[in-house]
Design an enzyme around this catalytic site. Structure first.
Site, PDB file in Angstrom:
ATOM      1  N   GLU A 174      13.723  17.201 -26.564  1.00 36.60           N
ATOM      2  CA  GLU A 174      13.304  16.278 -27.626  1.00 36.60           C
ATOM      3  C   GLU A 174      14.415  15.272 -27.900  1.00 36.60           C
ATOM      4  O   GLU A 174      15.103  15.318 -28.920  1.00 36.60           O
ATOM      5  CB  GLU A 174      12.900  17.066 -28.862  1.00 36.60           C
ATOM      6  CG  GLU A 174      11.671  17.929 -28.571  1.00 36.60           C
ATOM      7  CD  GLU A 174      11.174  18.733 -29.760  1.00 36.60           C
ATOM      8  OE1 GLU A 174      11.768  18.612 -30.855  1.00 36.60           O
ATOM      9  OE2 GLU A 174      10.204  19.487 -29.590  1.00 36.60           O
ATOM     10  N   HIS A 376      -2.377  29.019 -33.972  1.00 34.59           N
ATOM     11  CA  HIS A 376      -0.980  28.582 -33.941  1.00 34.59           C
ATOM     12  C   HIS A 376      -0.050  29.780 -34.013  1.00 34.59           C
ATOM     13  O   HIS A 376      -0.158  30.600 -34.928  1.00 34.59           O
ATOM     14  CB  HIS A 376      -0.682  27.642 -35.119  1.00 34.59           C
ATOM     15  CG  HIS A 376       0.705  27.064 -35.059  1.00 34.59           C
ATOM     16  ND1 HIS A 376       1.611  27.146 -36.089  1.00 34.59           N
ATOM     17  CD2 HIS A 376       1.338  26.407 -34.055  1.00 34.59           C
ATOM     18  CE1 HIS A 376       2.735  26.556 -35.726  1.00 34.59           C
ATOM     19  NE2 HIS A 376       2.600  26.088 -34.505  1.00 34.59           N
ATOM     20  N   GLU A 378       3.868  30.004 -33.997  1.00 33.74           N
ATOM     21  CA  GLU A 378       5.256  29.504 -33.950  1.00 33.74           C
ATOM     22  C   GLU A 378       6.164  30.724 -33.836  1.00 33.74           C
ATOM     23  O   GLU A 378       6.135  31.604 -34.699  1.00 33.74           O
ATOM     24  CB  GLU A 378       5.580  28.715 -35.222  1.00 33.74           C
ATOM     25  CG  GLU A 378       7.049  28.343 -35.390  1.00 33.74           C
ATOM     26  CD  GLU A 378       7.596  27.504 -34.233  1.00 33.74           C
ATOM     27  OE1 GLU A 378       7.132  26.377 -34.069  1.00 33.74           O
ATOM     28  OE2 GLU A 378       8.492  27.991 -33.496  1.00 33.74           O
ATOM     29  N   HIS A 452       4.502  24.043 -27.466  1.00 33.30           N
ATOM     30  CA  HIS A 452       5.523  23.113 -27.966  1.00 33.30           C
ATOM     31  C   HIS A 452       6.901  23.725 -27.728  1.00 33.30           C
ATOM     32  O   HIS A 452       7.033  24.936 -27.623  1.00 33.30           O
ATOM     33  CB  HIS A 452       5.295  22.804 -29.444  1.00 33.30           C
ATOM     34  CG  HIS A 452       4.251  21.739 -29.630  1.00 33.30           C
ATOM     35  ND1 HIS A 452       4.439  20.650 -30.437  1.00 33.30           N
ATOM     36  CD2 HIS A 452       3.030  21.590 -29.065  1.00 33.30           C
ATOM     37  CE1 HIS A 452       3.369  19.869 -30.372  1.00 33.30           C
ATOM     38  NE2 HIS A 452       2.496  20.429 -29.557  1.00 33.30           N
ATOM     39  N   GLU A 453       7.890  22.834 -27.629  1.00 25.88           N
ATOM     40  CA  GLU A 453       9.246  23.242 -27.229  1.00 25.88           C
ATOM     41  C   GLU A 453       9.175  24.106 -25.964  1.00 25.88           C
ATOM     42  O   GLU A 453       9.788  25.186 -25.874  1.00 25.88           O
ATOM     43  CB  GLU A 453       9.967  23.998 -28.360  1.00 25.88           C
ATOM     44  CG  GLU A 453      10.156  23.193 -29.622  1.00 25.88           C
ATOM     45  CD  GLU A 453       8.910  23.127 -30.499  1.00 25.88           C
ATOM     46  OE1 GLU A 453       8.206  24.136 -30.573  1.00 25.88           O
ATOM     47  OE2 GLU A 453       8.632  22.072 -31.082  1.00 25.88           O
ATOM     48  N   GLU A 471       4.333  20.047 -25.113  1.00 28.35           N
ATOM     49  CA  GLU A 471       5.113  18.987 -25.746  1.00 28.35           C
ATOM     50  C   GLU A 471       6.228  18.617 -24.764  1.00 28.35           C
ATOM     51  O   GLU A 471       5.984  17.923 -23.782  1.00 28.35           O
ATOM     52  CB  GLU A 471       5.617  19.471 -27.098  1.00 28.35           C
ATOM     53  CG  GLU A 471       6.193  18.361 -27.956  1.00 28.35           C
ATOM     54  CD  GLU A 471       6.825  18.922 -29.217  1.00 28.35           C
ATOM     55  OE1 GLU A 471       6.697  18.266 -30.254  1.00 28.35           O
ATOM     56  OE2 GLU A 471       7.484  19.984 -29.168  1.00 28.35           O
ATOM     57  N   GLU A 477       5.864  13.835 -34.157  1.00 26.91           N
ATOM     58  CA  GLU A 477       6.474  14.514 -35.307  1.00 26.91           C
ATOM     59  C   GLU A 477       7.777  13.840 -35.729  1.00 26.91           C
ATOM     60  O   GLU A 477       8.109  13.812 -36.913  1.00 26.91           O
ATOM     61  CB  GLU A 477       6.705  15.997 -34.992  1.00 26.91           C
ATOM     62  CG  GLU A 477       7.663  16.236 -33.831  1.00 26.91           C
ATOM     63  CD  GLU A 477       7.887  17.709 -33.510  1.00 26.91           C
ATOM     64  OE1 GLU A 477       7.333  18.570 -34.200  1.00 26.91           O
ATOM     65  OE2 GLU A 477       8.613  17.994 -32.544  1.00 26.91           O
TER      66      GLU A 477
HETATM   67  C1  NOJ Z   1       7.445  21.897 -33.821  1.00 27.82           C
HETATM   68  C2  NOJ Z   1       6.167  21.447 -33.199  1.00 27.82           C
HETATM   69  O1  NOJ Z   1       6.393  20.471 -32.228  1.00 27.82           O
HETATM   70  C3  NOJ Z   1       5.266  20.960 -34.299  1.00 27.82           C
HETATM   71  O2  NOJ Z   1       4.075  20.420 -33.762  1.00 27.82           O
HETATM   72  C4  NOJ Z   1       4.969  22.093 -35.251  1.00 27.82           C
HETATM   73  O3  NOJ Z   1       4.224  21.592 -36.321  1.00 27.82           O
HETATM   74  C5  NOJ Z   1       6.283  22.695 -35.793  1.00 27.82           C
HETATM   75  N1  NOJ Z   1       7.179  22.983 -34.745  1.00 27.82           N
HETATM   76  C6  NOJ Z   1       6.040  23.976 -36.579  1.00 27.82           C
HETATM   77  O4  NOJ Z   1       5.601  24.986 -35.703  1.00 27.82           O
HETATM   78 CA    CA Z   2       8.562  19.835 -31.242  1.00 25.84          CA
END
Ligand code: NOJ
Ligand code: CA
Length: 672
Positions: A174, A376, A378, A452-453, A471, A477
């Protein structure tokens, strides 16, 4: 996945004389790329030319192994040449039918260490580049080996500019790109794209990154780029058991930036679909409880401003149904977000919701409306915690009818703690294994993954078509957070860099570009037309309409384009463009007749003439044009948008007139 026609045109085995110094050469099918391999002075090297002009001077080959000295190579002991011309079909994608026309040469090298005593190097040559990989097929089954060095290098010739960022940064991929003389590259992530004074465009990357560390490229100040693999915590680069082949190291070589973007080498160097029928995944568009948290209107953590409450999720479900969206993403629904969630990632539960979020009720509500919940997870990079719950988490989602899950790994690279307490890079062999494990377990639950990441994309979607998007770059973001945001050039760099690896979940579509910020560098640095054009330019099979419902309802005229634009394509063409300057892309709707065009520019206003010769002959189209309106400028006046409709045919040209930081989006609606 159907193989329409597959023809091995020739297969030829020529045993070379041991120790022979003569180079072994191969040419791409159209005789554009020529590659020769030599063994001389204890080194095995390859060199490459395009249309008779040298592109890569002799460049190193080979891996070294722990417990063995650096290998010296003394001979090519056999050569195998073949060629192939076949086509295959993507279940979803930027192009339905992909032609794979290549020639291949495998040389067997004799080295002076036990593991390198016999190594196959396979080169696959296409007219727009090549891939090479190592096959250590003589290692006995069950024997453990550890890679200590990758000697592969790419010795570029002449002057090149590069678009790149530093490879071991804590924010993973990023970063904004810097644009420098390629000799200034220290350590760069791939895809690494170079533009030469000789008119050539090169992009270095890898394909089929499976159970191996991710490759960065180290510069030496004079144009040689050397493979640099992300190590395990103990310094070992890769651990393998028994015979193995490495991922492909790839080089695209073209004479235009657009040809880089339209190359299919990345997909062609991956293995065919292993999942079979994936019709449970449907490309589409979604909205979600997302941007409102990024602009701090609500929170991921529980409390009075908790975004992921049942009522709010149902509000988004209503909005999605009203405007024809397929899904609603809900982030922050599960236990673990309170406090410092990045530091406490091992506290995340992936099955227990906060009390104000009733997943069963939200899913049932959506089912009545024909809208699906998008899951989701995370992880905050707490991988052992996620792996321990992976099966339960995905089974629960499957039981709720969820077929897409967005994952996340917000944790500094180099600080991902493995089950032994080791601190891992975000794309070493450990994380490469983990990313694929998640996709494989998800597939057993008929779930597609939007990571993502992530580890960078290397085309694995061909083999595991539930790896739908990811991503792996600075997405929208960053435009929410009030720190320096993405400058306009960013979205005309990534189509020629990051996105050569595969689709990106960029999350376009912010209409309220200012969202309360005065300073342009603290808000979305684009016009509204740009936000529409991103849906066409930045390919992803799932695309978010990222803004708040009320911002769309305030601009229903502009919103119509987001409602209309598909996310699955028959074919795609990059019509014009240059790295960091501008791009024009056209795509034909899969299974339909409408074409869509997206054009973006950097901080400079730009007028381009675009012939419409890509349209079907003897058909008329209504061009529904969304372009920057009078006085539009991303710095001072981002909102003006002109929408006009006119009849065109493939004999016409259009003027694409873009404001500074602007864009153009067009639907060519077929009138027959
Ligand atoms: C980073 C992600 O790229 C984003 O889309 C997400 O909302 C946040 N992390 C929280 O998980
Ligand atoms: Ca991200």
């Amino acid at each position: 996945m159907t193989f329409k026609f597959a023809a091995i045109l020739s297969a030829l085995c020529i045993p070379a004389m041991a120790g022979a110094a003569a180079p072994e050469c191969a040419q791409s099918p159209g005789r554009v790329i020529r590659l020769c391999v030599s063994v001389q002075d204890n080194r095995a090297t390859f060199e490459v030319s395009r249309l008779g002009k040298s592109v890569l001077a002799p460049s190193n080959l080979g891996l070294d192994f722990v417990g063995e000295p650096e290998a010296h190579y003394s001979a090519i002991t056999s050569v195998d040449r073949r060629s192939s011309d076949s086509s295959w079909e993507q279940p979803w994608g930027e192009e339905r039918t992909i032609r794979d026309q290549h020639s291949e040469m495998t040389v067997r090298l004799k080295g002076d260490t036990p593991t390198n005593s016999s190594v196959d190097v396979t080169f696959r040559l296409f007219d727009d580049g090549f891939g090479l990989r190592y096959g250590y097929t003589a290692i006995p089954a069950g024997r453990e080996v550890a890679v200590s060095a990758d000697r592969t290098s790419f010795h570029t010739l002449g002057d090149y500019q590069a678009w790149w960022y530093q490879g071991l940064g804590q924010e993973r991929d990023e970063y904004l790109y810097t644009h420098t003389d390629a000799r200034r590259i220290t350590l760069a992530e791939t895809p690494l794209t170079l533009k030469g004074a000789n008119g050539l465009y090169l992009s270095f990357h890898e394909a089929a990154l499976v159970d191996f560390p991710s490759m960065l490229l180290a510069g030496n100040g004079v144009g040689t780029l050397s493979a640099w693999l992300m190590p395990w915590p103990d310094g070992v680069l890769a651990r393998k058991t028994g015979p193995f082949t490495t991922p492909w190291r790839t080089v695209l070589i073209t004479d235009s930036a657009g040809a880089l973007a339209d190359s299919r080498i990345e997909l062609n160097l991956n293995e065919p679909n292993r999942l079979g029928d994936v019709s449970w995944f449907k490309p589409g568009k979604f909205v979600g409880v997302w941007w409102e948290m990024h602009i701090d209107k609500s929170t991921w953590e529980s409390g009075p401003r908790h975004g992921a409450n049942t009522g709010n999720a149902e509000h988004y479900m209503d909005f999605a149904a009203r405007y024809g969206f397929d899904g609603v993403l809900v982030e922050g629904w599960n236990q673990g977000w309170n406090g410092d969630w990045i530091a406490n990632g091992d506290k995340f539960s992936f099955t227990e919701a906060y009390p104000d979020f009733d997943m069963a009720a939200v899913v049932a509500y959506g089912r009545r409306l024909g809208v699906k919940l998008i899951g989701h997870n995370e992880t905050a990079g707490a991988v052992p915690n996620y792996e321990a719950q992976l099966e339960d988490a995905l089974r629960m989602y499957e039981n709720h009818g969820v077929s897409i899950v967005k994952t996340g790994y917000v944790r500094h690279s180099g600080d991902i703690i493995d089950q032994n307490g080791g601190r891992e890079w975000f794309a070493g062999q450990y994380m490469v294994r983990h990313n694929l494990l998640v996709a494989q377990v998800a597939a057993t639950h008929h779930i597609a993954i939007d990571a993502h990441e992530p580890v960078k994309d290397t085309g694995l979607r061909r083999t595991w078509p539930n790896m739908i998007s990811r991503e792996g770059a600075r997405g929208q973001e960053y435009n929410a957070w009030g720190k320096p945001t993405n400058p306009p050039e960013h979205t005309v760099i990534i189509p020629f860099t990051r996105m050569l690896g595969g689709p990106m979940d960029f999350t376009p579509g912010i209409f309220d570009v200012a969202h309360g910020q005065q300073d342009v560098t603290r808000r979305v640095q684009s016009t509204v037309a740009t936000q529409l054009a991103e849906y066409v330019v930045l390919y992803s099979p799932i695309a978010m309409a990222a803004d708040l419902p009320e911002n769309y309802e305030a601009r229903l005229d502009a919103f119509q384009f987001i409602r209309d634009v598909p996310t699955d394509w028959e074919t795609s063409k990059t019509l014009q463009g240059d790295i960091g300057e501008f791009i024009v892309v056209a795509r034909l709707q899969r299974g339909g007749k409408d074409w869509f065009l997206g054009a973006l520019t950097n901080e400079n206003a730009r007028k381009l003439t675009q012939p419409l010769s890509f349209l079907a002959s003897d058909k008329q189209y209504e061009a529904q044009i969304y372009r920057d309106g009078p006085g539009a400028d991303y710095r001072t006046n981002p909102q003006p948008l002109t929408i006009e409709h006119r009849i065109v045919t493939r004999k016409d040209s259009i003027l694409i007139d873009m404001a500074a930081g602007g864009g153009t989006a067009i639907r060519f609606k077929c009138l027959d």
